[in-house]
Structure formats: structure tokens, C-alpha cells
Design a protein around this motif. Sequence first.
Motif, PDB file in Angstrom:
ATOM      1  N   VAL A 129      32.667 -15.157   6.079  1.00 58.34           N
ATOM      2  CA  VAL A 129      33.123 -16.032   4.987  1.00 58.34           C
ATOM      3  C   VAL A 129      32.300 -15.890   3.704  1.00 58.34           C
ATOM      4  CG1 VAL A 129      34.291 -17.764   6.401  1.00 58.34           C
ATOM      5  CG2 VAL A 129      31.866 -17.998   5.972  1.00 58.34           C
ATOM      6  N   ARG A 130      30.983 -15.667   3.869  1.00 57.82           N
ATOM      7  CA  ARG A 130      30.154 -15.548   2.654  1.00 57.82           C
ATOM      8  C   ARG A 130      30.419 -14.228   1.967  1.00 57.82           C
ATOM      9  NH1 ARG A 130      25.808 -18.087   6.550  1.00 57.82           N
ATOM     10  NH2 ARG A 130      26.511 -16.222   7.623  1.00 57.82           N
ATOM     11  N   ALA A 131      30.661 -13.183   2.762  1.00 59.44           N
ATOM     12  CA  ALA A 131      31.017 -11.882   2.176  1.00 59.44           C
ATOM     13  C   ALA A 131      32.352 -11.999   1.438  1.00 59.44           C
ATOM     14  CB  ALA A 131      31.115 -10.825   3.279  1.00 59.44           C
ATOM     15  N   GLY A 166      32.262 -11.178  11.084  1.00 54.47           N
ATOM     16  CA  GLY A 166      30.808 -11.244  11.193  1.00 54.47           C
ATOM     17  C   GLY A 166      30.416 -12.408  12.076  1.00 54.47           C
ATOM     18  N   VAL A 167      29.128 -12.666  12.145  1.00 56.41           N
ATOM     19  CA  VAL A 167      28.628 -13.774  12.972  1.00 56.41           C
ATOM     20  C   VAL A 167      29.293 -15.080  12.528  1.00 56.41           C
ATOM     21  CG1 VAL A 167      26.567 -15.075  13.661  1.00 56.41           C
ATOM     22  CG2 VAL A 167      26.417 -12.588  13.318  1.00 56.41           C
ATOM     23  N   SER A 168      29.460 -15.238  11.213  1.00 53.82           N
ATOM     24  CA  SER A 168      30.068 -16.464  10.671  1.00 53.82           C
ATOM     25  C   SER A 168      31.460 -16.189  10.098  1.00 53.82           C
ATOM     26  CB  SER A 168      29.163 -17.065   9.603  1.00 53.82           C
ATOM     27  OG  SER A 168      27.843 -17.134  10.044  1.00 53.82           O
ATOM     28  N   ARG A 220      30.977   1.136  13.927  1.00 52.36           N
ATOM     29  CA  ARG A 220      31.447  -0.044  13.169  1.00 52.36           C
ATOM     30  C   ARG A 220      32.620  -0.765  13.864  1.00 52.36           C
ATOM     31  NH1 ARG A 220      35.091   3.250   8.705  1.00 52.36           N
ATOM     32  NH2 ARG A 220      36.012   4.623  10.256  1.00 52.36           N
ATOM     33  N   SER A 221      32.679  -2.067  13.658  1.00 51.86           N
ATOM     34  CA  SER A 221      33.824  -2.850  14.139  1.00 51.86           C
ATOM     35  C   SER A 221      34.964  -2.788  13.133  1.00 51.86           C
ATOM     36  CB  SER A 221      33.430  -4.310  14.335  1.00 51.86           C
ATOM     37  OG  SER A 221      32.440  -4.418  15.323  1.00 51.86           O
ATOM     38  N   GLY A 222      34.643  -2.449  11.912  1.00 54.77           N
ATOM     39  CA  GLY A 222      35.623  -2.464  10.829  1.00 54.77           C
ATOM     40  C   GLY A 222      36.869  -1.640  11.097  1.00 54.77           C
ATOM     41  N   THR A 266      31.304   1.811   6.918  1.00 55.66           N
ATOM     42  CA  THR A 266      31.311   3.234   7.299  1.00 55.66           C
ATOM     43  C   THR A 266      30.282   3.516   8.397  1.00 55.66           C
ATOM     44  OG1 THR A 266      29.727   3.676   5.519  1.00 55.66           O
ATOM     45  CG2 THR A 266      32.048   4.050   5.005  1.00 55.66           C
ATOM     46  N   ARG A 267      29.638   2.470   8.881  1.00 56.13           N
ATOM     47  CA  ARG A 267      28.559   2.598   9.862  1.00 56.13           C
ATOM     48  C   ARG A 267      29.064   3.237  11.161  1.00 56.13           C
ATOM     49  NH1 ARG A 267      26.611  -0.670  13.774  1.00 56.13           N
ATOM     50  NH2 ARG A 267      28.484  -1.961  13.715  1.00 56.13           N
ATOM     51  N   PRO A 268      28.284   4.158  11.783  1.00 58.05           N
ATOM     52  CA  PRO A 268      28.694   4.665  13.101  1.00 58.05           C
ATOM     53  C   PRO A 268      28.785   3.487  14.076  1.00 58.05           C
ATOM     54  CG  PRO A 268      26.814   5.922  12.243  1.00 58.05           C
ATOM     55  CD  PRO A 268      27.013   4.750  11.316  1.00 58.05           C
ATOM     56  N   THR A 327      36.395  -6.557   5.278  1.00 61.33           N
ATOM     57  CA  THR A 327      34.968  -6.488   4.939  1.00 61.33           C
ATOM     58  C   THR A 327      34.054  -7.106   5.992  1.00 61.33           C
ATOM     59  OG1 THR A 327      33.289  -7.046   3.284  1.00 61.33           O
ATOM     60  CG2 THR A 327      35.088  -8.623   3.527  1.00 61.33           C
ATOM     61  N   PRO A 328      32.993  -6.388   6.332  1.00 63.86           N
ATOM     62  CA  PRO A 328      31.973  -7.006   7.174  1.00 63.86           C
ATOM     63  C   PRO A 328      31.105  -7.901   6.311  1.00 63.86           C
ATOM     64  CG  PRO A 328      31.211  -4.828   6.520  1.00 63.86           C
ATOM     65  CD  PRO A 328      32.586  -5.027   5.896  1.00 63.86           C
ATOM     66  N   GLU A 329      30.298  -8.736   6.958  1.00 65.57           N
ATOM     67  CA  GLU A 329      29.276  -9.483   6.201  1.00 65.57           C
ATOM     68  C   GLU A 329      27.928  -8.843   6.501  1.00 65.57           C
ATOM     69  OE1 GLU A 329      29.531 -13.703   5.671  1.00 65.57           O
ATOM     70  OE2 GLU A 329      27.424 -13.944   6.209  1.00 65.57           O
ATOM     71  N   TYR A 330      27.303  -8.326   5.453  1.00 67.65           N
ATOM     72  CA  TYR A 330      25.946  -7.783   5.570  1.00 67.65           C
ATOM     73  C   TYR A 330      25.050  -8.650   4.686  1.00 67.65           C
ATOM     74  CZ  TYR A 330      27.701  -3.232   7.436  1.00 67.65           C
ATOM     75  OH  TYR A 330      28.269  -2.239   8.183  1.00 67.65           O
ATOM     76  N   ASN A 331      24.095  -9.337   5.303  1.00 68.75           N
ATOM     77  CA  ASN A 331      23.173 -10.187   4.541  1.00 68.75           C
ATOM     78  C   ASN A 331      23.884 -11.056   3.503  1.00 68.75           C
ATOM     79  OD1 ASN A 331      20.854  -9.325   5.938  1.00 68.75           O
ATOM     80  ND2 ASN A 331      20.922  -7.396   4.817  1.00 68.75           N
ATOM     81  N   HIS A 332      24.895 -11.771   4.013  1.00 74.80           N
ATOM     82  CA  HIS A 332      25.662 -12.745   3.222  1.00 74.80           C
ATOM     83  C   HIS A 332      26.488 -12.127   2.105  1.00 74.80           C
ATOM     84  CE1 HIS A 332      23.342 -16.594   4.581  1.00 74.80           C
ATOM     85  NE2 HIS A 332      23.557 -15.740   5.553  1.00 74.80           N
ATOM     86  N   SER A 333      26.751 -10.844   2.181  1.00 73.55           N
ATOM     87  CA  SER A 333      27.599 -10.231   1.156  1.00 73.55           C
ATOM     88  C   SER A 333      28.436  -9.106   1.773  1.00 73.55           C
ATOM     89  CB  SER A 333      26.717  -9.700   0.009  1.00 73.55           C
ATOM     90  OG  SER A 333      27.551  -9.291  -1.068  1.00 73.55           O
TER      91      SER A 333
HETATM   92  C1  LIG Z   1      22.773  -4.941   7.809  1.00 70.67           C
HETATM   93  C2  LIG Z   1      23.531  -6.021   8.505  1.00 70.67           C
HETATM   94  C3  LIG Z   1      23.434  -7.323   8.032  1.00 70.67           C
HETATM   95  C4  LIG Z   1      24.178  -8.338   8.620  1.00 70.67           C
HETATM   96  N1  LIG Z   1      24.133  -9.589   8.082  1.00 70.67           N
HETATM   97  C5  LIG Z   1      24.965 -10.540   8.541  1.00 70.67           C
HETATM   98  C6  LIG Z   1      25.051 -11.787   7.880  1.00 70.67           C
HETATM   99  O1  LIG Z   1      24.359 -12.058   6.924  1.00 70.67           O
HETATM  100  N2  LIG Z   1      25.938 -12.700   8.345  1.00 70.67           N
HETATM  101  C7  LIG Z   1      26.744 -12.447   9.413  1.00 70.67           C
HETATM  102  O2  LIG Z   1      27.556 -13.316   9.767  1.00 70.67           O
HETATM  103  N3  LIG Z   1      26.692 -11.268  10.073  1.00 70.67           N
HETATM  104  C8  LIG Z   1      25.823 -10.308   9.656  1.00 70.67           C
HETATM  105  N4  LIG Z   1      25.753  -9.092  10.273  1.00 70.67           N
HETATM  106  C9  LIG Z   1      26.624  -8.853  11.447  1.00 70.67           C
HETATM  107  C10 LIG Z   1      27.839  -8.044  11.014  1.00 70.67           C
HETATM  108  O3  LIG Z   1      28.705  -8.789  10.213  1.00 70.67           O
HETATM  109  C11 LIG Z   1      28.567  -7.511  12.223  1.00 70.67           C
HETATM  110  O4  LIG Z   1      27.651  -6.761  12.992  1.00 70.67           O
HETATM  111  C12 LIG Z   1      29.736  -6.649  11.841  1.00 70.67           C
HETATM  112  O5  LIG Z   1      30.343  -6.165  13.000  1.00 70.67           O
HETATM  113  C13 LIG Z   1      29.317  -5.475  10.971  1.00 70.67           C
HETATM  114  O6  LIG Z   1      30.426  -4.729  10.579  1.00 70.67           O
HETATM  115  P1  LIG Z   1      30.610  -3.217  11.030  1.00 70.67           P
HETATM  116  O7  LIG Z   1      30.458  -3.203  12.540  1.00 70.67           O
HETATM  117  O8  LIG Z   1      32.001  -2.836  10.629  1.00 70.67           O
HETATM  118  O9  LIG Z   1      29.554  -2.429  10.348  1.00 70.67           O
HETATM  119  C14 LIG Z   1      24.990  -8.058   9.748  1.00 70.67           C
HETATM  120  C15 LIG Z   1      25.034  -6.749  10.236  1.00 70.67           C
HETATM  121  C16 LIG Z   1      24.334  -5.740   9.629  1.00 70.67           C
HETATM  122  C17 LIG Z   1      24.457  -4.329  10.151  1.00 70.67           C
END
Ligand SMILES: Cc1cc2nc3c(=O)[nH]c(=O)nc-3n(C[C@H](O)[C@H](O)[C@H](O)COP(=O)(O)O)c2cc1C
Length: 185
Positions: free
Chosen positions: A120-122, A115-117, A15-17, A11-13, A82-88
Motif C-alpha cells: 500500500v505504501r508503494a 508486499g508484507v503490508s 521475484r513474485s512480481g 526484476t529480481r531473480p 509493483t512490489p513494496e521495497y522500503n515503503h516505496s
Molecule cells: C529490498 C526489499 C525491501 C522490502 N521492503 C518492504 C517494505 O518496506 N514493506 C513491505 O511490506 N515489504 C517489503 N519487502 C517485501 C517485498 O515486498 C516482497 O518480498 C515482495 O515479494 C518483493 O517483490 P518481488 O518478489 O517481486 O521482488 C521488501 C523486500 C525487499 C527485497
Amino acid sequence: MIKIGIIVGSTRPGRSGESVARWVHEHAVKRGDAHYELVDLKDYDLPHLDEPLAAATGVYEHPHTKRWSDTIAGFDGFVFVTPEYNHSISGVLKTAIDFLFAEWHDKAAGVVGYGVSGGVRAAEHLRQVLGQIKVADVQVAVELLLHADFENFTAFKPGAHQKDMLSKLLDQVVSWSTALRPLRV
Ligand SMILES: Cc1cc2nc3c(=O)[nH]c(=O)nc-3n(C[C@H](O)[C@H](O)[C@H](O)COP(=O)(O)O)c2cc1C
């Protein structure tokens, strides 16, 4: 017709989601094999879990929970974007799941992570959660990499192969959602 909800897990402003979920929806509706609908958590504005009774009771006090319950109860299956935020997964997605219980049961789901990876972990974390709420998660997953499927890490430009993965994922979500129908009656 089977109804599949495509849940936007961030829901982040900025967001890529949203673009990822719209891509899923755009390809899904062309198939004509199910009714596909976007479910944007931003439109539900759920707070931190604030129901006094556990979701397993099905007794809800707040209008936001009842509205969310009606939405999820109406679907036969899901695609979690789902995005990955801190591996979840994001906190907002976990909370949205936690608000309900029986509404999720005996349905199928596929996971589209990014996400960066590749998220997959999320995605793997989400699979653990789905088991607890009796959602059958399908084998195929879509893994979108920020450096390969997004221009400048932001503009969504998925590789051609991602569409094929998405098709396979949707095949499985539709067939499993259909197969589980007798359990939902
Ligand atoms: C709080 C936060 C933590 C993140 N942690 C990871 C991570 O652990 N691994 C990863 O691959 N990407 C990580 N990312 C990168 C996000 O997956 C990437 O920015 C993604 O576009 C976020 O989704 P959103 O744009 O829909 O919010 C993180 C991004 C945020 C904002």
C-alpha cells in the motif's frame, strides 16, 4: 481497441512480481474489452538513467530508450504491478518511469501492489509520481498480502476477493483510458 500495458515492476531473480502480473494478465484477457499485454521490465534491461537531455525534450540518444519509448507510446493505459521495497516502489520501476515523459501523458493507470503490508505504501508513492507524468490513477487498487495471498510468503495463491478487486480496477482503467482518448489525439 484500447491497449493496456501490464507493467511488471520488479526484476529480481525469484521475484513474485511475475506470477502476480501473469494473474492480472490471465484475468484481463478473458474480459475481451481491451487488448492487454505484459510489459516486463526485465526484457528492457534499462540502465541507470543515461540520457543527456531531459525526457521532457523527447530527444533520446540511446537505442534502449527509443525501444522503451516505442513500447510505452503504444499503450492507452496501464496496470502497474509493483512490489513494496522500503515503503516505496522498486528502483527499476522508478527509473523506467523517469526515462520517458510525453509517452505517459493523458493515460490512465491502476496499481496492483504486493508486499508484507499489501504494497500500500508503494502504491501511494507511485500515485504521487503518476500525477507528475500526467497519468490518471484510478481509485480502486489491488493490495496483495504476503501472509494471506501467498503460500509460505512465496507461492502466489490470491484470495477469491482479489479477483473482484482486480475486475473493478480494470473496469476503471478501461473506462478512463477510453475517456482520455480525445486528449491523446
Ligand atoms: C529490498 C526489499 C525491501 C522490502 N521492503 C518492504 C517494505 O518496506 N514493506 C513491505 O511490506 N515489504 C517489503 N519487502 C517485501 C517485498 O515486498 C516482497 O518480498 C515482495 O515479494 C518483493 O517483490 P518481488 O518478489 O517481486 O521482488 C521488501 C523486500 C525487499 C527485497
